[in-house]
Design a protein around this motif. Structure first.
Motif, PDB file in Angstrom:
ATOM      1  N   PHE A 172       2.802   5.120   2.693  1.00 52.48           N
ATOM      2  CA  PHE A 172       1.608   4.427   3.188  1.00 52.48           C
ATOM      3  C   PHE A 172       0.886   3.826   1.990  1.00 52.48           C
ATOM      4  O   PHE A 172       0.709   4.476   0.963  1.00 52.48           O
ATOM      5  N   TYR A 173       0.466   2.562   2.125  1.00 50.03           N
ATOM      6  CA  TYR A 173      -0.198   1.834   1.051  1.00 50.03           C
ATOM      7  C   TYR A 173      -1.558   1.329   1.517  1.00 50.03           C
ATOM      8  O   TYR A 173      -1.744   1.032   2.692  1.00 50.03           O
ATOM      9  N   ALA A 174      -2.477   1.222   0.576  1.00 50.00           N
ATOM     10  CA  ALA A 174      -3.775   0.614   0.865  1.00 50.00           C
ATOM     11  C   ALA A 174      -3.591  -0.899   1.044  1.00 50.00           C
ATOM     12  O   ALA A 174      -2.509  -1.438   0.806  1.00 50.00           O
ATOM     13  N   SER A 175      -4.647  -1.587   1.439  1.00 47.43           N
ATOM     14  CA  SER A 175      -4.543  -3.023   1.736  1.00 47.43           C
ATOM     15  C   SER A 175      -4.158  -3.852   0.516  1.00 47.43           C
ATOM     16  O   SER A 175      -3.607  -4.937   0.654  1.00 47.43           O
ATOM     17  N   ASN A 176      -4.443  -3.338  -0.699  1.00 47.24           N
ATOM     18  CA  ASN A 176      -4.078  -4.076  -1.911  1.00 47.24           C
ATOM     19  C   ASN A 176      -2.692  -3.716  -2.424  1.00 47.24           C
ATOM     20  O   ASN A 176      -2.297  -4.126  -3.510  1.00 47.24           O
ATOM     21  N   GLY A 177      -1.940  -2.928  -1.645  1.00 50.83           N
ATOM     22  CA  GLY A 177      -0.582  -2.578  -2.032  1.00 50.83           C
ATOM     23  C   GLY A 177      -0.451  -1.346  -2.889  1.00 50.83           C
ATOM     24  O   GLY A 177       0.650  -1.009  -3.329  1.00 50.83           O
ATOM     25  N   VAL A 178      -1.548  -0.630  -3.122  1.00 54.05           N
ATOM     26  CA  VAL A 178      -1.490   0.588  -3.939  1.00 54.05           C
ATOM     27  C   VAL A 178      -0.995   1.758  -3.089  1.00 54.05           C
ATOM     28  O   VAL A 178      -1.481   1.985  -1.984  1.00 54.05           O
ATOM     29  N   LEU A 179      -0.032   2.487  -3.603  1.00 52.47           N
ATOM     30  CA  LEU A 179       0.540   3.623  -2.889  1.00 52.47           C
ATOM     31  C   LEU A 179      -0.496   4.728  -2.720  1.00 52.47           C
ATOM     32  O   LEU A 179      -1.122   5.160  -3.688  1.00 52.47           O
ATOM     33  N   ARG A 180      -0.666   5.204  -1.481  1.00 55.14           N
ATOM     34  CA  ARG A 180      -1.605   6.287  -1.221  1.00 55.14           C
ATOM     35  C   ARG A 180      -0.914   7.598  -0.859  1.00 55.14           C
ATOM     36  O   ARG A 180      -1.406   8.673  -1.191  1.00 55.14           O
ATOM     37  N   ALA A 181       0.220   7.524  -0.177  1.00 54.25           N
ATOM     38  CA  ALA A 181       0.929   8.754   0.204  1.00 54.25           C
ATOM     39  C   ALA A 181       2.371   8.399   0.538  1.00 54.25           C
ATOM     40  O   ALA A 181       2.661   7.286   0.976  1.00 54.25           O
ATOM     41  N   GLN A 182       3.291   9.355   0.346  1.00 53.38           N
ATOM     42  CA  GLN A 182       4.685   9.107   0.689  1.00 53.38           C
ATOM     43  C   GLN A 182       5.414  10.417   0.978  1.00 53.38           C
ATOM     44  O   GLN A 182       4.952  11.498   0.596  1.00 53.38           O
ATOM     45  N   ARG A 183       6.536  10.290   1.685  1.00 61.04           N
ATOM     46  CA  ARG A 183       7.413  11.415   1.973  1.00 61.04           C
ATOM     47  C   ARG A 183       8.842  10.943   1.737  1.00 61.04           C
ATOM     48  O   ARG A 183       9.205   9.841   2.134  1.00 61.04           O
ATOM     49  N   GLY A 184       9.642  11.780   1.116  1.00 57.87           N
ATOM     50  CA  GLY A 184      11.028  11.408   0.882  1.00 57.87           C
ATOM     51  C   GLY A 184      11.529  11.960  -0.429  1.00 57.87           C
ATOM     52  O   GLY A 184      10.844  12.721  -1.122  1.00 57.87           O
ATOM     53  N   ARG A 185      12.704  11.554  -0.805  1.00 58.38           N
ATOM     54  CA  ARG A 185      13.300  12.039  -2.044  1.00 58.38           C
ATOM     55  C   ARG A 185      14.337  11.026  -2.532  1.00 58.38           C
ATOM     56  O   ARG A 185      14.705  10.099  -1.829  1.00 58.38           O
ATOM     57  N   GLY A 186      14.797  11.256  -3.760  1.00 59.22           N
ATOM     58  CA  GLY A 186      15.862  10.436  -4.314  1.00 59.22           C
ATOM     59  C   GLY A 186      15.445   9.027  -4.664  1.00 59.22           C
ATOM     60  O   GLY A 186      14.276   8.729  -4.912  1.00 59.22           O
ATOM     61  N   GLN A 187      16.439   8.143  -4.678  1.00 63.26           N
ATOM     62  CA  GLN A 187      16.234   6.768  -5.105  1.00 63.26           C
ATOM     63  C   GLN A 187      15.277   6.015  -4.191  1.00 63.26           C
ATOM     64  O   GLN A 187      14.514   5.157  -4.646  1.00 63.26           O
ATOM     65  N   SER A 188      15.313   6.332  -2.891  1.00 65.39           N
ATOM     66  CA  SER A 188      14.417   5.628  -1.968  1.00 65.39           C
ATOM     67  C   SER A 188      12.956   5.969  -2.245  1.00 65.39           C
ATOM     68  O   SER A 188      12.068   5.120  -2.092  1.00 65.39           O
ATOM     69  N   ARG A 189      12.688   7.186  -2.662  1.00 65.32           N
ATOM     70  CA  ARG A 189      11.318   7.572  -3.014  1.00 65.32           C
ATOM     71  C   ARG A 189      10.852   6.768  -4.239  1.00 65.32           C
ATOM     72  O   ARG A 189       9.723   6.285  -4.277  1.00 65.32           O
ATOM     73  N   LEU A 190      11.736   6.643  -5.232  1.00 64.94           N
ATOM     74  CA  LEU A 190      11.391   5.867  -6.428  1.00 64.94           C
ATOM     75  C   LEU A 190      11.162   4.401  -6.074  1.00 64.94           C
ATOM     76  O   LEU A 190      10.264   3.751  -6.630  1.00 64.94           O
ATOM     77  N   ALA A 191      11.976   3.877  -5.146  1.00 63.67           N
ATOM     78  CA  ALA A 191      11.816   2.478  -4.737  1.00 63.67           C
ATOM     79  C   ALA A 191      10.451   2.256  -4.094  1.00 63.67           C
ATOM     80  O   ALA A 191       9.785   1.244  -4.354  1.00 63.67           O
ATOM     81  N   LEU A 192      10.018   3.195  -3.268  1.00 67.03           N
ATOM     82  CA  LEU A 192       8.710   3.072  -2.613  1.00 67.03           C
ATOM     83  C   LEU A 192       7.574   3.189  -3.627  1.00 67.03           C
ATOM     84  O   LEU A 192       6.517   2.580  -3.467  1.00 67.03           O
ATOM     85  N   GLN A 193       7.772   3.968  -4.676  1.00 70.03           N
ATOM     86  CA  GLN A 193       6.754   4.084  -5.712  1.00 70.03           C
ATOM     87  C   GLN A 193       6.618   2.779  -6.495  1.00 70.03           C
ATOM     88  O   GLN A 193       5.528   2.419  -6.944  1.00 70.03           O
ATOM     89  N   ALA A 194       7.730   2.059  -6.648  1.00 75.64           N
ATOM     90  CA  ALA A 194       7.697   0.793  -7.389  1.00 75.64           C
ATOM     91  C   ALA A 194       7.244  -0.380  -6.530  1.00 75.64           C
ATOM     92  O   ALA A 194       6.864  -1.426  -7.054  1.00 75.64           O
ATOM     93  N   LEU A 195       7.263  -0.207  -5.219  1.00 71.31           N
ATOM     94  CA  LEU A 195       6.929  -1.298  -4.301  1.00 71.31           C
ATOM     95  C   LEU A 195       5.432  -1.610  -4.304  1.00 71.31           C
ATOM     96  O   LEU A 195       4.604  -0.709  -4.389  1.00 71.31           O
TER      97      LEU A 195
END
Length: 517
Positions: A172-195
């Protein structure tokens, strides 16, 4: 006809709480039908391949005590045409799991107490009418998400459900694209952190497929939800869409709570700034109820955004509140007509600088032209007004002196702090007229830059080369201007007293200009 895989069955037909305990590598196997345990041996007859075997461990052992799950898995895996997988009700041993892993056969453990006949019906619906079952599961997912929100599960609870129902990483991201919360693991988790999402659609990052769904109005979203995995399918995208709807409700609830808190916090600050000393005891008690540490010094911080609308200031206040919460700081905030006021509890000047710089960097992501100004710490509630006035002065004067690329602190104003106190006194105006007013009038009349030249000269400590380079003029031009300054002002820069008087007058010039503004 839609091809149904074991993964589809897990997500769209099997009951919530089903676990993949072994053979995950075979989740892409096609499921053609269901095979249920017979009442007599052989346990499974006329297998044509592609079936999902559905059984109870207890029933299999009752049929033949030698018919353990491990034995069944090995036999089913050795069939001429392999089955798709095995869904089991009952205890699964490590030996059973190893047998499934060796055969690369998906082994699914059903939740305790489920009705196998109902499970069979759900799988049959999926195989015979995929679209209807898909919609039924999507509606059930949305119901589950809304119930979670109504029961206070919050954003984290909603993400837990999306992660569990898809098996993919979600964020889940704020309106400006900043990551606020996430669930997951592995490469997909890293991809969401970079998004850094900024709209609806599909993208690829770190070899992961990502689908982004805006929350709320797609033209002006209040946030984004994203789902990522090696390979996404229609169910993943639908889950993200349903998740966005549920998160919109959750954020609306969150914003309503924040608006109520903002009113309370704003009233609290207003009460202190406008209240009489006799009211302070009640204010202190109220502050403690709101969770404020009033025994600490507090420093006024003003957050200013040029030409900000009411909605922009409201969003900025929410961002400040969220960031302070993340940093573990509870501070009263008040949204004013043209800026946001926050009274920051601080234990040291260093900590205050770190905190305000963090806030500035965070807010710039959403508001690139944000300006932050701070006063000096107020050790008692009766000094809050003084700190607020200092923050206001830092904002009006600091932008002229230091620009907008830093936190504007009253403590950095130096001699300007003294001049601010004197700016409405006749003595300062008289001093200014005697020293610099003739130069100011000449500059205005001739469109000249003598005061600018004098200021650069002082800033470079009288170094002619550095001053001429800063002004982008020839050294002879600079010498001519300095001579004109002497003639017009009647002040000699080679005289220490008159040199200092001009230096002070240049700074008074800036201070007096703020009165006109």
């Amino acid at each position: 006809m839609v091809t149904i895989t074991v993964r589809d069955v897990v997500r769209l037909a099997l009951p919530e709480g089903t676990n993949i305990v072994a053979g995950a590598a075979g989740l892409g196997r096609q499921v053609s039908w269901i095979a249920t345990l017979r009442a007599t041996l052989p346990a499974f007859a006329e297998l044509r391949g592609g079936e999902l075997a559905l059984l109870s461990v207890e029933a299999a052992l009752a049929l033949d005590p030698r018919l353990t799950l491990a034995v069944l898995v090995r036999r089913l895996a050795q069939a001429p045409v392999p089955i798709a997988g095995v869904a089991v009700l009952g205890t699964i041993t490590p030996e059973d799991q190893q047998a499934a892993e060796d055969a690369r056969l998906p082994l699914l453990q059903l939740p305790e107490g489920v009705d196998l006949r109902e499970v069979e019906r759900e799988i049959t619906r999926l195989i015979t009418d995929y679209e209807a079952q898909f919609e039924r599961r999507a509606a059930r997912l949305y119901d589950l998400l809304t119930q979670c929100s109504l029961q206070g599960g919050g954003i984290s609870g909603l993400l837990d459900i999306l992660h569990e129902r898809t098996g993919q990483s979600v964020a889940f991201y704020a309106s400006n694209g900043v990551l606020r919360a996430q669930r997951g693991r592995g490469q997909s988790r890293l991809a969401l952190q970079a998004l850094r999402p900024n709209g609806r659609g599909e993208t690829t990052l770190l070899n992961q497929q990502i689908w982004v769904e805006p929350i709320g109005n797609s033209g002006l979203p209040i946030g984004y939800v994203a789902i990522a995995g090696t390979l996404l399918d229609p169910w993943d995208r639908t889950a993200a869409q349903r998740g966005a709807l549920a998160l919109a409700l959750e954020l609306a609830k969150e914003q309503a709570v924040q608006a109520a808190e903002e009113r309370l916090r704003g009233d609290f600050i207003a009460g202190i700034l406008a209240g009489a000393p006799g009211d302070l005891a009640a204010v202190i008690q109220r502050g403690q109820e709101l969770g404020y540490t009033l025994h600490l010094p507090h420093t006024a911080m003003l957050v200013h955004i040029d030409d900000a609308s009411t909605a922009t200031l409201a969003r900025a206040a929410t961002n400040i509140q969220n960031e302070l919460k993340r940093l573990g700081v509870n501070a009263p905030i008040s949204r004013r007509e043209s800026n946001v006021l926050c009274m920051l509890p601080t234990t040291s000047v260093t900590r205050l600088r770190e905190l305000t710089e963090q806030l500035r960097e965070r807010l710039r992501l959403d508001h690139p032209n944000v300006v932050i100004a701070i006063g000096t710490p107020a050790t008692h509630l009766t000094e809050w007004r003084r700190s607020v006035e200092e923050a206001e002065q830092s904002l009006s004067l600091g932008r002229q002196i230091f620009g907008n690329d830093r936190v504007l602190a009253f403590g950095d104003l130096g001699v300007y702090r003294l001049l601010i106190r004197l700016r409405e006194t006749p003595e300062l105006w008289s001093f200014y007229r005697e020293t610099l007013s003739s130069l100011a009038e000449y500059d205005k009349r001739q469109h000249a830059d003598l005061i600018k030249t004098l200021e650069a000269y002082f800033n470079h400590l009288g170094n002619l080369r550095a001053t001429s380079e800063a002004l982008h003029v020839h050294r002879n031009t600079l010498l001519y201007r300095l001579e004109r300054i002497k003639e017009i002002s009647g002040m000699d820069l080679d005289n220490a007293e008159e040199h200092f008087a001009l230096w002070l007058a240049v700074r008074a010039h800036r201070i007096l200009a703020t009165l006109e503004e």
